[in-house]
Design an enzyme around this catalytic site. Structure first.
Site, PDB file in Angstrom:
ATOM      1  N   TRP A  12      93.507  67.430  43.617  1.00  0.00           N
ATOM      2  CA  TRP A  12      92.107  67.040  43.811  1.00  0.00           C
ATOM      3  C   TRP A  12      91.480  66.402  42.557  1.00  0.00           C
ATOM      4  O   TRP A  12      90.344  65.909  42.625  1.00  0.00           O
ATOM      5  CB  TRP A  12      91.271  68.261  44.223  1.00  0.00           C
ATOM      6  CG  TRP A  12      91.568  68.773  45.595  1.00  0.00           C
ATOM      7  CD1 TRP A  12      92.505  68.287  46.481  1.00  0.00           C
ATOM      8  CD2 TRP A  12      90.920  69.868  46.261  1.00  0.00           C
ATOM      9  NE1 TRP A  12      92.477  69.021  47.635  1.00  0.00           N
ATOM     10  CE2 TRP A  12      91.513  69.998  47.543  1.00  0.00           C
ATOM     11  CE3 TRP A  12      89.909  70.755  45.901  1.00  0.00           C
ATOM     12  CZ2 TRP A  12      91.126  70.974  48.456  1.00  0.00           C
ATOM     13  CZ3 TRP A  12      89.517  71.731  46.817  1.00  0.00           C
ATOM     14  CH2 TRP A  12      90.115  71.834  48.082  1.00  0.00           C
ATOM     15  N   LYS A  13      92.150  66.498  41.432  1.00  0.00           N
ATOM     16  CA  LYS A  13      91.614  65.934  40.189  1.00  0.00           C
ATOM     17  C   LYS A  13      90.166  66.427  39.955  1.00  0.00           C
ATOM     18  O   LYS A  13      89.889  67.585  40.222  1.00  0.00           O
ATOM     19  CB  LYS A  13      91.717  64.405  40.207  1.00  0.00           C
ATOM     20  CG  LYS A  13      93.146  63.943  40.540  1.00  0.00           C
ATOM     21  CD  LYS A  13      93.373  62.476  40.323  1.00  0.00           C
ATOM     22  CE  LYS A  13      94.806  62.132  40.708  1.00  0.00           C
ATOM     23  NZ  LYS A  13      95.167  60.757  40.433  1.00  0.00           N
ATOM     24  N   GLU A 100      97.457  61.332  33.662  1.00  0.00           N
ATOM     25  CA  GLU A 100      96.062  61.328  33.213  1.00  0.00           C
ATOM     26  C   GLU A 100      95.850  62.306  32.059  1.00  0.00           C
ATOM     27  O   GLU A 100      94.913  62.163  31.276  1.00  0.00           O
ATOM     28  CB  GLU A 100      95.141  61.632  34.414  1.00  0.00           C
ATOM     29  CG  GLU A 100      95.116  60.442  35.378  1.00  0.00           C
ATOM     30  CD  GLU A 100      94.818  60.785  36.822  1.00  0.00           C
ATOM     31  OE1 GLU A 100      94.340  61.893  37.108  1.00  0.00           O
ATOM     32  OE2 GLU A 100      95.068  59.915  37.687  1.00  0.00           O
ATOM     33  N   GLY A 174      96.460  55.886  42.266  1.00  0.00           N
ATOM     34  CA  GLY A 174      95.070  55.531  42.536  1.00  0.00           C
ATOM     35  C   GLY A 174      94.821  54.046  42.704  1.00  0.00           C
ATOM     36  O   GLY A 174      93.678  53.605  42.738  1.00  0.00           O
ATOM     37  N   SER A 214      99.656  56.734  45.354  1.00  0.00           N
ATOM     38  CA  SER A 214      99.141  56.081  46.562  1.00  0.00           C
ATOM     39  C   SER A 214      99.921  56.426  47.825  1.00  0.00           C
ATOM     40  O   SER A 214     100.180  55.561  48.659  1.00  0.00           O
ATOM     41  CB  SER A 214      99.083  54.560  46.344  1.00  0.00           C
ATOM     42  OG  SER A 214      98.168  54.251  45.306  1.00  0.00           O
ATOM     43  N   GLY A 235      97.099  62.338  45.571  1.00  0.00           N
ATOM     44  CA  GLY A 235      95.786  62.379  44.922  1.00  0.00           C
ATOM     45  C   GLY A 235      94.682  62.049  45.911  1.00  0.00           C
ATOM     46  O   GLY A 235      94.246  62.887  46.699  1.00  0.00           O
ATOM     47  N   GLY A 236      94.254  60.788  45.913  1.00  0.00           N
ATOM     48  CA  GLY A 236      93.122  60.340  46.721  1.00  0.00           C
ATOM     49  C   GLY A 236      93.141  60.824  48.170  1.00  0.00           C
ATOM     50  O   GLY A 236      92.125  61.294  48.691  1.00  0.00           O
TER      51      GLY A 236
HETATM   52  P1  PGA Z   1      96.997  58.974  44.169  1.00  0.00           P
HETATM   53  O1  PGA Z   1      97.235  60.017  42.969  1.00  0.00           O
HETATM   54  O2  PGA Z   1      97.653  59.554  45.401  1.00  0.00           O
HETATM   55  O3  PGA Z   1      95.506  58.855  44.306  1.00  0.00           O
HETATM   56  O4  PGA Z   1      97.649  57.696  43.757  1.00  0.00           O
HETATM   57  C1  PGA Z   1      98.451  60.684  42.807  1.00  0.00           C
HETATM   58  C2  PGA Z   1      98.405  61.572  41.596  1.00  0.00           C
HETATM   59  O5  PGA Z   1      97.815  61.174  40.583  1.00  0.00           O
HETATM   60  O6  PGA Z   1      98.950  62.679  41.609  1.00  0.00           O
END
Ligand code: PGA
Length: 253
Positions: A12-13, A100, A174, A214, A235-236
């Site tokens: 979820w960041k 990140e 992302g 992604s 992620g997203g």
């Molecule tokens: P994303 O992120 O699916 O939004 O590309 C993946 C992640 O950073 O774990």
């Protein structure tokens, strides 16, 4: 964890904005994945939302994951959260070395120390590796090899076998630029080859590999069927329960 069962982890960041939204999202995932034995599903909220999300996951088969951990066990480390504290609130998986975090200065040696802390508390580390960009000459493979080498050299074989490795090319995170199925398959074979060279084939094959970058409902099935990985780090698309669960369904046998 059985190697044959895929693992889908939602990262979820820095989302969502409130405890109420985090609870609702966790509840939606938990309800949709009630007591399903497969695939394995985990969600990783921010530290501050771990406890409330843990409550929502109690009666489901969705596991709790954290996005980072301190490399220290205890002491004067302002702002850190320790492996013991994570285990205490019910965390089972810990994401380590996400790009990140590496972008903010996390080194390979810090990653190794964090893995050791997490294993000491009997949680499963998910170590992220990945290249920033690709070049025609294939130099990016050496980035992957160096990250794998640091991990193998810093851990015992017994420790290494408990690690999950998430291949997340930074250019795909992302951005919507998902790696192709061929890219993912090629990298799965490459990572296994490097791990075989550094350890042996049996150890290399026992390490679970995930793909991240992604992953969306529309590409998950193909990436899963032919990419050779044993799950995804999402992620997203993990921020909307219906999208996340569509990815979960796409890998369900
Ligand atoms: P994303 O992120 O699916 O939004 O590309 C993946 C992640 O950073 O774990």
């Amino acid at each position: 964890m059985k190697q044959s069962i895929p693992l889908i982890v939602g990262n979820w960041k820095l989302h969502p904005k409130s405890q109420a939204e985090a609870t609702a999202l966790a509840q939606a995932v938990a309800t949709k994945h009630k007591k399903n034995p497969q695939p394995y599903v985990a969600i990783a909220p921010t530290f501050v939302h771990l406890s409330t999300v843990a409550q929502k996951l109690k009666t489901s088969s969705v596991a709790l994951a954290a996005q980072d951990v301190s490399l220290e066990a205890l002491g004067p480390f302002t702002g850190d959260v320790s492996a013991a504290q994570l285990a205490d609130v019910g965390v089972s998986f810990v994401i380590i070395g996400h790009s990140e975090r590496r972008a903010q200065g996390e080194t390979d040696s810090a990653v190794v120390k964090k893995v050791q802390q997490v294993l000491k508390r009997r949680m499963i580390p998910i170590v992220c590796i990945g290249e920033k960009e690709r070049d025609e000459q294939g130099q990016f493979f050496s980035v992957i090899e160096a990250q794998l080498r640091a991990l193998v050299e810093g851990l015992t074989i017994a420790q290494l076998k408990k690690v999950v490795i998430a291949y997340e090319p930074i250019w795909a995170i992302g951005t919507g630029n998902t790696a192709t199925v061929d890219d993912v398959k090629e990298m799965q074979l490459y990572i296994e080859t490097v791990l075989t060279k550094l350890t042996d084939r049996k150890v290399a094959r026992s390490i679970r590999l995930l793909y991240g970058g992604s992953v969306k409902p529309h590409n998950a099935a193909a990436l899963h069927a032919d990419g050779g990985m044993r799950g995804f780090l999402v992620g997203g698309a993990s921020l909307k329960a219906s999208d996340f669960m569509a990815i979960v369904s796409a890998v369900s046998e």
